[in-house]
Design a protein around this motif. Structure first.
Motif, short mmCIF file in Angstrom:
data_model
loop_
_atom_site.label_atom_id
_atom_site.label_comp_id
_atom_site.label_asym_id
_atom_site.label_seq_id
_atom_site.Cartn_x
_atom_site.Cartn_y
_atom_site.Cartn_z
N SER A 268 8.45 2.46 1.83
CA SER A 268 8.14 3.59 0.94
C SER A 268 6.70 4.00 1.17
O SER A 268 5.89 3.23 1.71
CB SER A 268 8.36 3.21 -0.53
N THR A 546 15.14 5.53 -0.98
CA THR A 546 14.72 6.22 -2.21
C THR A 546 13.65 7.25 -1.89
O THR A 546 12.61 6.92 -1.32
CB THR A 546 14.17 5.21 -3.23
N THR A 551 10.63 8.13 -6.71
CA THR A 551 9.80 6.99 -7.09
C THR A 551 8.70 7.42 -8.05
O THR A 551 8.45 6.77 -9.08
CB THR A 551 9.19 6.33 -5.85
#
Length: 576
Positions: A268, A546, A551
């Protein structure tokens, strides 16, 4: 037809009263907030009393509180928002302007504030509230309340395209000023614990006219620690204390961060500029000692008493008496900000459960200045272990690591050697960072959190920070929540003659939020410490898939905090 002093019309008759959306529930379940129809005015409900009454009854599904409203959710799961208005509360459907169902009144296109309203606001920031009570009036069109906010005070204007009334400049929910009451004498507060939360509380109270004393058990006010992350909500709290600029200048702002797997592959990405755009501040990282120094310098030197370990706190009927190593102190308020193993909590909450081990230990360290520090920070997730790093000023890096180990474990021959053994083969730049850490500069602590307390207050004593809601560091919110506690506590006490009642309001505002964040941090830690390979693969895949936007949006309940009394800002995700 009867009109209340809030300008709300009611028709005589049970049917019309029943049809008033949401008000009957509040009147029936919360006696302290009943509408006095004979007098034609609201009784002045106390936020803490109303909510406590509502929570005790089974006629409702749930009650929540924020700094602006009591939120009552009925058994039909429909939330009612009772917003502060004048000296009482009005029901408000946050989703849209309310309309009277029986007559099918359509939603209203509300007028913008006129120049007359803006002029009357005298430079205050304007924010609107749709007041659904007035929509029950059959004789006049609905109106909107424009709320002008300045210095935690409101000036209210009821308008139908023009100003029709203005309330006096009083604190939300406060009683009208009494002409017989003189200025409130200076009150005294003793803060037990000289960490981030305790010092912040002392600053907030001192700037509101309290005489403060900070009792610290250590021989000097100095933080033994490494780095500390201050997220946007913490910077908003520091704004209230007048220290946001000072602290920002002491820290470093990294452009990019994120999470990687144990092979160095990105899972991420976090953009600090986007964080600042959404929440008003970036993530700032600084050394704990620098933050503590900024806080102590904001207080009078004679208010700081080191080497003053507290032994007992008691109430003699007139004031609170604090027995400590340096003697005895007397105060109108005691704030227990003395950490995870709080003496104040043990003394006044003797039946409360003690700290619980999270199942993993943590190492914290700061490197020597690096000639070429990493351009990005990262948290690297392995199997039952994590290691992260982020920039500090002066070319140094703050590093932190975790490993699932029994509580009380010790490393031989040293903690630095243990780090090299566990993480020395992890992806670059981790080996280089560990090599730049002095061998005697590694701190190790087992990680604990605190089971939820039933209350953060006992009479005129309040708990704050880790003493109230110690949490694991997985969200980086320990100090951030302590700063929020401090400014909220001072706000609740501001001008309140009854300290105990003000503390009940503080408890209702802070306890649900901090305990929810404690639970969330524990869940994130459990995910980060996964060691079973299939679970690790699933975790990493979910993190990689994601979207960054999702997030950030998931962090809004934590980072999107607004300081009490501050103007409410609208984000792109809020509905009106």
């Amino acid at each position: 037809m009867r009109k209340t002093s809030c300008g709300v019309a009611y028709a005589h008759g049970e049917a019309d009263y029943n049809s008033h959306y949401g008000i009957r529930e509040l009147c029936d379940i919360c006696p302290s907030a009943q509408l006095d129809l004979c007098a034609g005015a609201w009784k002045a409900p106390d936020l803490a009393v109303v909510t406590a009454e509502a929570r005790q009854l089974g006629a409702i599904g749930n009650v929540e509180v924020d700094e602006r409203a009591i939120i009552v959710k009925g058994l039909d799961e429909q939330p009612r928002y009772y917003l502060q208005h004048g000296y009482g509360y009005q029901c408000h459907d946050r989703a849209k302007p309310h309309h009277h169902r029986r007559h099918g009144r359509a939603d209203i296109d509300w007028p913008a504030p006129t120049e007359e309203v803006r002029g009357a606001a005298n430079g205050c920031r304007l924010r609107h509230v749709d007041t659904c009570l007035s929509t029950c009036c059959y004789e006049a069109p609905p109106s909107r309340t424009w709320v002008a906010l300045r210095d935690d005070r409101r000036v209210q204007h009821r308008i139908d395209g023009h100003v029709t009334e203005a309330a006096s400049d009083v604190a939300p929910g406060a009683a009208p000023p009494s002409p017989e009451r003189g200025p409130m004498p200076q009150r005294a507060a003793t803060i037990v614990g000289g960490g981030v939360g305790g010092l912040a509380a002392a600053i907030a109270l001192h700037r509101r006219g309290w005489r403060v004393e900070v009792l610290e058990r250590a021989q000097k006010f100095a933080e033994i620690g490494a780095g500390i992350s201050l997220w946007p909500n913490a910077l908003h709290a520091l704004e209230v204390l007048g220290l946001a600029g000072t602290v920002h200048a002491l820290g470093a702002v990294e452009a990019v961060g994120g999470v990687r797997d144990h092979r160095g592959r990105r899972l991420s990405r976090a953009d600090n500029a986007e964080l600042a755009r959404r929440f008003g501040h970036p993530l700032v990282v600084l050394h704990r000692a620098d933050l503590l120094r900024a806080l102590t310098e904001a207080l009078p030197a004679d208010s700081l008493r080191s080497g003053s370990e507290v032994h007992a706190v008691r109430d003699d009927g007139q004031c609170l008496v604090i027995d400590h190593r340096g003697g005895e102190s007397r105060a109108d308020l005691v704030v227990g900000a003395d950490g995870l193993r709080s003496t104040v909590r043990r003394a006044l909450w003797p039946d409360a459960a003690g700290p619980r081990y999270a199942g993993y230990t943590a190492w914290r360290m700061v490197t020597e200045p690096l000639s070429e520090p990493p351009s990005e920070g990262a948290a690297t997730w392995g199997r039952g272990a994590r290691l992260g790093y982020t920039a500090l000023p002066g070319g140094r890096m703050y590093c932190f690591a975790t490993a699932s180990l029994p509580a009380g474990s010790a490393s031989a021959p040293s903690e630095h050697a243990e780090l090299l053994r566990r993480f020395g083969s992890w992806p670059d730049p981790i080996p280089e960072l560990l090599a730049a850490v002095p061998a005697d500069a590694v701190l190790r602590h087992d990680l604990y959190d605190l089971p939820p307390l039933s209350s953060f207050v006992r009479g005129r004593v309040a708990l704050l920070g880790d003493a109230a809601h110690a949490m694991t560091p997985n969200l980086g919110q320990g100090a951030c929540q302590a700063l929020e506690d401090a400014v909220t506590l001072a706000h609740c006490l501001d001008g309140a003659p009854d300290v105990a009642a003000a503390l009940r309001s503080y408890d209702l505002q802070r306890r649900p939020r901090t305990q929810a964040i404690t639970r969330r941090s524990a869940r994130l830690g459990a995910v980060g410490q996964l060691s079973w390979p299939p679970a690790v693969l699933l975790r990493n895949t979910a993190a990689r898939l994601t979207p960054t936007r999702a997030t950030l949006r998931s962090m809004t309940p934590v980072l999107g905090w607004t300081a009490p009394g501050a103007p409410v800002t609208t984000t792109e995700n809020e509905s009106h």
